[in-house]
Design a protein around this motif. Structure first.
Motif, PDB file in Angstrom:
ATOM      1  N   ALA A  32      33.511  43.867  34.622  1.00  9.13           N
ATOM      2  CA  ALA A  32      34.902  44.252  34.327  1.00  9.13           C
ATOM      3  C   ALA A  32      34.998  45.732  33.976  1.00  9.13           C
ATOM      4  CB  ALA A  32      35.449  43.392  33.189  1.00  9.13           C
ATOM      5  N   GLY A  40      38.254  39.633  41.373  1.00 10.10           N
ATOM      6  CA  GLY A  40      37.175  38.774  40.896  1.00 10.10           C
ATOM      7  C   GLY A  40      37.326  37.374  41.457  1.00 10.10           C
ATOM      8  N   TYR A  50      38.851  41.770  37.871  1.00  5.51           N
ATOM      9  CA  TYR A  50      37.805  41.589  36.858  1.00  5.51           C
ATOM     10  C   TYR A  50      38.325  41.890  35.455  1.00  5.51           C
ATOM     11  CZ  TYR A  50      33.707  40.138  39.405  1.00  5.51           C
ATOM     12  OH  TYR A  50      32.803  39.383  40.110  1.00  5.51           O
TER      13      TYR A  50
END
Length: 564
Positions: A32, A40, A50
């Motif tokens: 992230a 993601g 993310y």
């Protein structure tokens, strides 16, 4: 130990790995931070970045902490594939707790064990399954019941009205689009997912590391109830990193994830590996060949881990010629052998080598895999990165030469710590070999002159139905709860599609003869247990063959079935 398989080892890869000395949560936090805006998860029309994935997982982790979840507590996670499963999995880890993944096909009678054995007080599930958990919970003594149940609806994660989501089979519509009312818990509280995430609660400090328990997946065996496999962060971390590395994965990988993530293969080789890489996960909630074909074509999927029956089904679709599989660079899986003719067609038509692997819940998925440059068909492959595997005589533990059948044993960082609350079962599962602790797989196999492993038979009594492992002792234990059944013996029957299917030989109590049909028993089993375990064939018998000690001779019944 001779290692002839090193000649076939992918040239750019090391034989073993040094993996991050961090928790699995750190993989999401790192991806992230590196790729905040990168997709993601992709689920129908919804793309979750993310950064958003981390944000939602932290919100749920804060809520779990506020509900009393503390370091080492076990939290049930009962879902089909959806974004909420990934969010909840990492939220549980971020709350310093332990994920107990549950097969969503399990019914109330089975679910009671998953609540009581790990002493779970919190469960997270979807609306379609919540009532079954509440039903199981209500049948337990008050001291063993859940305190909290968090319930999400599938439509919390996508917009069914969006034209960008791709096809939705008619059979999925009621299942995915219905917003189910929240059930009541007998002695606890039920929380809607959206309300649980709507908070500004403080996050607890991250207290877990490589040696702490991370996941407690359950596996059955020769005795009735399933056993929890204790996997610390480090064992899953190893196979997540190794799966990514072995499959040539990068942050640009786009993975189709349809193998269930409650199962060790989907959890580790798909979800955890992708999160570690920063790859994009294209999620399917369950299998449908034309949805898969559309997603591979339109989402430009590059990697697909599957069960061979999925590939066979996709290639049999009347729409198959319309799908564009050119983006795929990696395809593989396990759970059942890939028929040679299908593997050959993949190679000739798409230049794709199907990479088969082998592993168990106890080995965090792969302990063996074929090298992608030199796979052999209908073969388990070679020992995976950092894994030492041998074929030994099950009685003497003497290592056997190539070509001779024996038990496959493994040692390596992917092997679990032992069975939850089962010291005797743990002791029986390991042997000392050349000064190291090896896990006994219970599978019989052989090696060839090149050091590749082949499965030949099972030491354990188990049925493989389209990749689902069915343990007869567990099915029999559930069947004995039927008032008409005096005795039951579960064996494998041949099935053209599933490979094997579940058959039960049943002796009725005298009081119920003529009152209950074979189909009645089949129907009851489908209501009482997960559908893949439920016998599809029931045959009544006057008596079952017994040994001198009175044990049912299941092998005699199995051999008689094989002759049909």
């Amino acid at each position: 130990m001779d290692r002839p398989h090193y000649k076939f080892w992918p040239k750019r890869l090391p034989h073993s790995l040094t993996v991050p000395a961090t928790s699995l949560w750190d993989n999401l936090a790192t991806s992230a931070r590196r790729y905040p805006h990168k997709p993601g998860l992709v689920f129908f029309d919804r793309v979750t970045s993310y950064a958003e994935l981390q944000r939602q997982a932290e919100l749920l982790a804060a809520r779990l902490h506020a509900l009393g979840v503390r370091k080492g507590d076990r939290v049930l996670l009962d879902m089909q594939n959806c974004p909420q499963l990934v969010i909840a999995h990492f939220a549980i880890l971020r709350a310093n707790a332990v994920v107990v993944p549950v097969n969503p096909m399990n019914r109330a009678e089975e679910l009671k064990h998953y609540i009581t054995d790990p002493d779970a007080k919190v469960a997270i599930t979807t609306g379609d399954l919540a009532a079954e958990i509440a039903k199981a919970d209500a049948q337990l003594p008050e001291a063993q019941r859940l305190r909290h149940l968090v319930v999400t609806q599938f439509t919390d994660a996508f917009d069914p009205a969006s034209p960008d989501g791709g096809p939705m089979p008619a059979a999925w519509r009621d299942w995915l689009l219905t917003r189910h009312p929240l059930p009541q818990l007998a002695s606890g509280e039920v929380h809607a997912w959206t309300a649980a995430l709507d908070n500004s609660l403080p996050l607890p400090p991250l207290e877990v590391g490589p040696a702490d328990l991370a996941v407690l997946p359950y596996t059955s065996g020769t005795t009735g109830n399933p056993k929890g496999c204790m996997h610390p962060h480090r064992s899953l971390m190893h196979n997540a990193v190794a799966s990514a590395t072995w499959g040539n994965g990068t942050c640009e990988t786009v993975a189709l994830v349809v193998v269930p993530m409650f199962h060790i293969t989907g959890m580790v080789s798909a979800m955890q590996a992708c999160i570690y890489m920063g790859a994009s996960i294209v999620l399917m909630p369950r299998w449908d060949r034309d949805v898969a074909g559309w997603l591979i074509s339109n989402r430009k999927v590059t990697s697909w881990t599957n069960i061979p029956t999925m590939v066979i089904d996709l290639m049999a679709s009347p729409n198959f010629a319309n799908y564009d599989l050119s983006s795929l660079v990696h395809i593989g899986g396990g759970g059942a052998a890939m028929p040679q003719a299908v593997a050959q067609r993949l190679l000739e038509q798409f230049d794709l080598r199907y990479v088969e692997g082998y592993g168990l819940t106890e080995t965090a998925a792969p302990s063996h895999s074929n090298p992608s440059d030199a796979p052999k068909q209908q073969c388990l492959g070679i020992p995976f990165m950092s894994c030492d595997a041998r074929v030994v005589d099950p009685e003497t533990l003497r290592e056997l030469p190539p070509g001779e059948q024996g038990e496959i044993i493994m040692h390596g960082p992917m092997v679990f710590d032992g069975y939850w609350k089962r010291p005797e079962a743990t002791a029986a599962a390991f042997v000392e070999f050349e000064g190291k602790r090896f896990f006994r797989s219970g599978d019989l196999g052989r090696t060839d002159e090149d050091g590749y492993f082949f499965l030949t038979d099972r030491l354990k009594r188990m049925i493989n139905a389209a990749g689902f492992k069915v343990w007869p002792a567990e099915v029999e234990a559930l069947m004995f709860k039927h008032p008409a059944i005096q005795e039951a013996c579960v064996i494998a029957a041949h099935d053209a599609y599933r490979g094997e299917t579940v058959k039960a030989m049943v002796v009725l109590r005298p009081s119920h003869k003529g009152q209950v049909s074979e189909q009645d028993i089949v129907d009851w089993c489908r209501e009482t247990m997960a559908v893949y375990k439920a016998p599809r064939i029931v045959q009544f018998a006057e008596a079952l063959p017994k040994s001198g000690s009175g044990k049912v001779m299941w092998r005699a019944l199995q051999e008689a079935e094989a002759k049909h």
